[in-house]
Motif scaffolding. Structure first.
Motif, mmCIF file in Angstrom:
data_model
loop_
_atom_site.group_PDB
_atom_site.id
_atom_site.type_symbol
_atom_site.label_atom_id
_atom_site.label_comp_id
_atom_site.label_asym_id
_atom_site.label_seq_id
_atom_site.Cartn_x
_atom_site.Cartn_y
_atom_site.Cartn_z
ATOM 1 N N ALA A 116 -4.478 9.650 -7.763
ATOM 2 C CA ALA A 116 -4.537 8.227 -7.450
ATOM 3 C C ALA A 116 -5.876 7.802 -6.847
ATOM 4 N N ARG A 117 -6.827 8.713 -6.734
ATOM 5 C CA ARG A 117 -8.127 8.323 -6.201
ATOM 6 C C ARG A 117 -8.752 7.225 -7.057
ATOM 7 N N ILE A 118 -9.458 6.318 -6.399
ATOM 8 C CA ILE A 118 -10.126 5.226 -7.105
ATOM 9 C C ILE A 118 -11.473 5.724 -7.618
ATOM 10 N N ARG A 119 -11.686 5.571 -8.901
ATOM 11 C CA ARG A 119 -12.951 6.029 -9.497
ATOM 12 C C ARG A 119 -14.037 4.991 -9.238
ATOM 13 N N ARG A 120 -14.991 5.371 -8.418
ATOM 14 C CA ARG A 120 -16.065 4.446 -8.029
ATOM 15 C C ARG A 120 -16.877 3.972 -9.214
ATOM 16 N N ASP A 121 -17.149 4.843 -10.175
ATOM 17 C CA ASP A 121 -17.958 4.443 -11.330
ATOM 18 C C ASP A 121 -17.303 3.291 -12.085
ATOM 19 N N GLY A 122 -15.964 3.308 -12.163
ATOM 20 C CA GLY A 122 -15.269 2.227 -12.834
ATOM 21 C C GLY A 122 -15.402 0.905 -12.098
ATOM 22 N N GLY A 145 0.825 -1.204 0.000
ATOM 23 C CA GLY A 145 0.000 0.000 0.000
ATOM 24 C C GLY A 145 0.854 1.246 0.000
ATOM 25 N N ASN A 146 0.275 2.360 0.415
ATOM 26 C CA ASN A 146 1.033 3.615 0.389
ATOM 27 C C ASN A 146 2.088 3.687 1.484
ATOM 28 N N HIS A 147 1.913 2.934 2.585
ATOM 29 C CA HIS A 147 2.926 2.920 3.642
ATOM 30 C C HIS A 147 4.083 1.977 3.314
ATOM 31 N N ASP A 148 3.804 0.926 2.570
ATOM 32 C CA ASP A 148 4.855 -0.056 2.242
ATOM 33 C C ASP A 148 4.825 -0.379 0.745
ATOM 34 N N PRO A 149 4.984 0.638 -0.109
ATOM 35 C CA PRO A 149 4.861 0.416 -1.557
ATOM 36 C C PRO A 149 5.943 -0.522 -2.092
ATOM 37 N N ALA A 150 5.649 -1.101 -3.244
ATOM 38 C CA ALA A 150 6.570 -2.057 -3.863
ATOM 39 C C ALA A 150 7.634 -1.329 -4.677
ATOM 40 N N ASP A 151 8.388 -0.467 -3.999
ATOM 41 C CA ASP A 151 9.487 0.240 -4.639
ATOM 42 C C ASP A 151 10.801 -0.474 -4.306
ATOM 43 N N ALA A 182 -4.788 -7.853 -8.434
ATOM 44 C CA ALA A 182 -3.986 -7.007 -7.541
ATOM 45 C C ALA A 182 -3.673 -5.668 -8.181
ATOM 46 N N ALA A 183 -3.818 -4.609 -7.375
ATOM 47 C CA ALA A 183 -3.426 -3.261 -7.796
ATOM 48 C C ALA A 183 -2.486 -2.689 -6.738
ATOM 49 N N PRO A 184 -1.251 -3.191 -6.671
ATOM 50 C CA PRO A 184 -0.318 -2.736 -5.628
ATOM 51 C C PRO A 184 0.186 -1.321 -5.897
ATOM 52 N N TRP A 185 0.530 -0.639 -4.818
ATOM 53 C CA TRP A 185 1.223 0.649 -4.955
ATOM 54 C C TRP A 185 2.691 0.346 -5.278
ATOM 55 N N ARG A 186 3.208 1.038 -6.294
ATOM 56 C CA ARG A 186 4.599 0.830 -6.696
ATOM 57 C C ARG A 186 5.486 2.013 -6.312
ATOM 58 N N SER A 187 4.859 3.057 -5.773
ATOM 59 C CA SER A 187 5.601 4.215 -5.269
ATOM 60 C C SER A 187 4.724 4.902 -4.238
ATOM 61 N N LYS A 188 5.310 5.857 -3.511
ATOM 62 C CA LYS A 188 4.547 6.581 -2.492
ATOM 63 C C LYS A 188 3.531 7.530 -3.101
ATOM 64 N N HIS A 189 3.778 7.956 -4.338
ATOM 65 C CA HIS A 189 2.912 8.977 -4.943
ATOM 66 C C HIS A 189 2.547 8.583 -6.366
ATOM 67 N N PRO A 190 1.656 7.600 -6.540
ATOM 68 C CA PRO A 190 1.253 7.228 -7.894
ATOM 69 C C PRO A 190 0.490 8.358 -8.574
ATOM 70 N N LEU A 191 0.594 8.398 -9.873
ATOM 71 C CA LEU A 191 -0.011 9.489 -10.642
ATOM 72 C C LEU A 191 -1.257 9.051 -11.397
ATOM 73 N N THR A 192 -1.710 7.820 -11.160
ATOM 74 C CA THR A 192 -2.903 7.315 -11.827
ATOM 75 C C THR A 192 -3.742 6.516 -10.841
ATOM 76 N N ASP A 193 -4.974 6.239 -11.245
ATOM 77 C CA ASP A 193 -5.864 5.356 -10.507
ATOM 78 C C ASP A 193 -5.394 3.919 -10.745
ATOM 79 N N LEU A 241 -11.143 -8.123 -6.461
ATOM 80 C CA LEU A 241 -10.200 -7.022 -6.656
ATOM 81 C C LEU A 241 -9.536 -6.689 -5.331
ATOM 82 N N ALA A 242 -8.215 -6.548 -5.318
ATOM 83 C CA ALA A 242 -7.473 -6.107 -4.139
ATOM 84 C C ALA A 242 -6.873 -4.743 -4.429
ATOM 85 N N GLY A 243 -7.424 -3.701 -3.802
ATOM 86 C CA GLY A 243 -6.957 -2.339 -4.047
ATOM 87 C C GLY A 243 -6.695 -1.592 -2.756
ATOM 88 N N HIS A 244 -6.068 -0.434 -2.902
ATOM 89 C CA HIS A 244 -5.717 0.379 -1.735
ATOM 90 C C HIS A 244 -5.851 1.846 -2.139
#
Length: 390
Positions: free
Chosen positions: A187-193, A96-102, A139-150, A170-173
């Motif tokens: 990086a907000r998750i679009r609910r409509d999607g 997640g954002n605290h332990d991203p896969a960087d 899986a939708a893992p965080w790959r950095s502290k500040h992703p630029l996309t959903d 779906l596993a998201g954060h």
């Protein structure tokens, strides 16, 4: 198919106020409550493992922030792996954002890899992962502290409807856009999607992390935040729980299980009279499980020197029983204004009496303001009152 949905363990979390004593107490923070808090977070993990085992769940899905950060010490990693080793159920960990896969990801560190039990899988690669025949996790893992996309939206866009007889989770954060008012957060998750993916069968349940209060979508309750299994802050709603999900292609039946044992409580109090102080004393005395409770007080009103001394003693006395008792200064508005009885209580003579009278004149309600000298006068009188009165 049954699984356990959880998130935001944040193992290794510290809280500055745990174990803190009022300023007048010698020694300052002891750190003892912090150690108990850290242990409680691991206890919650073990408890949810027992729930998963007893429920015969297919897997446990941890939707991000397993650790407080990628910089946690090897002791935190070792204890986490020991807790995970007690599970019989397979476990999947999403960065997640605290332990991203960087490059520094704790879930890829050698000390974690050496100790990680074989039934634990790290979902650091985005996309579809087969968990068992007919069961997939997207899986939708965080790959950095500040992703630029959903990140969730990216994975959903790449999916086709699930094959017949296959259940997809779906596993998201991250925060959904309907919960996060920040329009500038990319990086907000679009609910409509997510709703669209549930409607057309690309996924059958959206397991989310990041929000520490449990939440279910009003339109489709298959979109859920699990919340944190142990409380982390004072503004969380009903924390300390995990979700046990029974899922088919059309619906999710979800029950909540309690695993957390700590409480963070905010209490507002108006303090102007001795009766008000009595009420605060009684409220603090009545709370259960004080050793696992942190209290944050917002205090407003006007007290005399004698009453303020009593308040300080009251907070110090209760502070030893609680994990923490602190006054939230930025939001409190508590004035200390001496009265005639305070000056008489000092029973001073000569030069000391003249100095006290001068301070008293500067600190009374009619003459006092918020300048540095006014505040210093009130503080000096409080100290003098404490030194010379029983």
């Amino acid at each position: 198919m049954r699984f356990v949905h959880t998130a935001d363990w944040q193992l290794g979390m510290t809280r500055r106020y745990l174990g803190a004593r009022p300023a007048k107490e010698a020694g300052g923070p002891t750190g003892e409550a912090q150690a108990r808090f850290a242990g409680a977070r691991l206890d919650a993990v073990r408890a949810l493992g027992r729930i998963a085992d007893e429920a015969d769940a297919a897997f446990v899905l941890v939707c991000g922030d397993v650790f407080e950060s990628n910089l946690v010490g090897p002791d935190v990693v070792a204890r986490a792996c020991e807790a995970l080793a007690s599970f019989r159920t397979p476990v999947m960990l999403l960065p997640g954002n605290h332990d991203p896969a960087d490059a520094a990801c704790v879930l890829r560190r050698p000390d974690f890899a050496r100790r990680c039990p074989p039934h634990v899988t790290v979902l650091d690669a985005p996309g579809v992962h087969e968990v068992a025949p007919g069961v997939e996790v997207v899986a939708a893992p965080w790959r950095s502290k500040h992703p630029l996309t959903d990140l969730v939206g990216e994975q959903l866009a790449a999916l086709s409807p699930a094959p017949p007889g296959t259940l997809r989770v779906l596993a998201g954060h991250g925060e959904l856009d309907v919960l996060d008012p920040d329009d500038d957060e990319p990086a907000r998750i679009r609910r409509d999607g997510v709703l669209a993916a549930l409607r057309d069968g690309r996924i059958h349940y959206a397991a989310l992390g990041d929000r520490h209060s449990a939440w279910a979508d009003a339109v489709d309750d298959r979109i859920r935040h699990a919340g944190t299994p142990e409380v982390t802050d004072f503004d969380e709603v009903d924390p300390g729980r995990v979700l046990v999900v029974d899922l088919d292609e059309h619906a999710a039946r979800v029950r909540t299980e309690t695993v957390g044992r700590w409480r963070f409580v905010r209490h507002d109090a108006a303090l102007d009279t001795d009766d008000d102080l009595d009420a605060l004393d009684a409220w603090l005395a009545a709370r259960p499980d004080k050793e696992r409770t942190a209290v944050r007080l917002v205090l407003r009103g006007t007290l005399s020197l004698r009453q303020r001394t009593r308040l300080d003693d009251l907070l110090a006395g209760h502070g030893h029983a609680y994990a923490a008792v602190e006054v939230l200064e930025p939001h409190s508005d508590l004035a200390t204004v001496p009265d005639d009885a305070d000056l008489a209580d000092l029973d001073l003579h000569g030069f000391a009496a003249d100095a006290a009278t001068e301070l008293f004149a500067a600190a009374t309600l009619e003459g006092a303001g918020d300048t540095a000298s006014d505040v210093e006068a009130r503080d000096a009188l409080r100290l003098l009152h404490r030194l010379v009165t029983p």
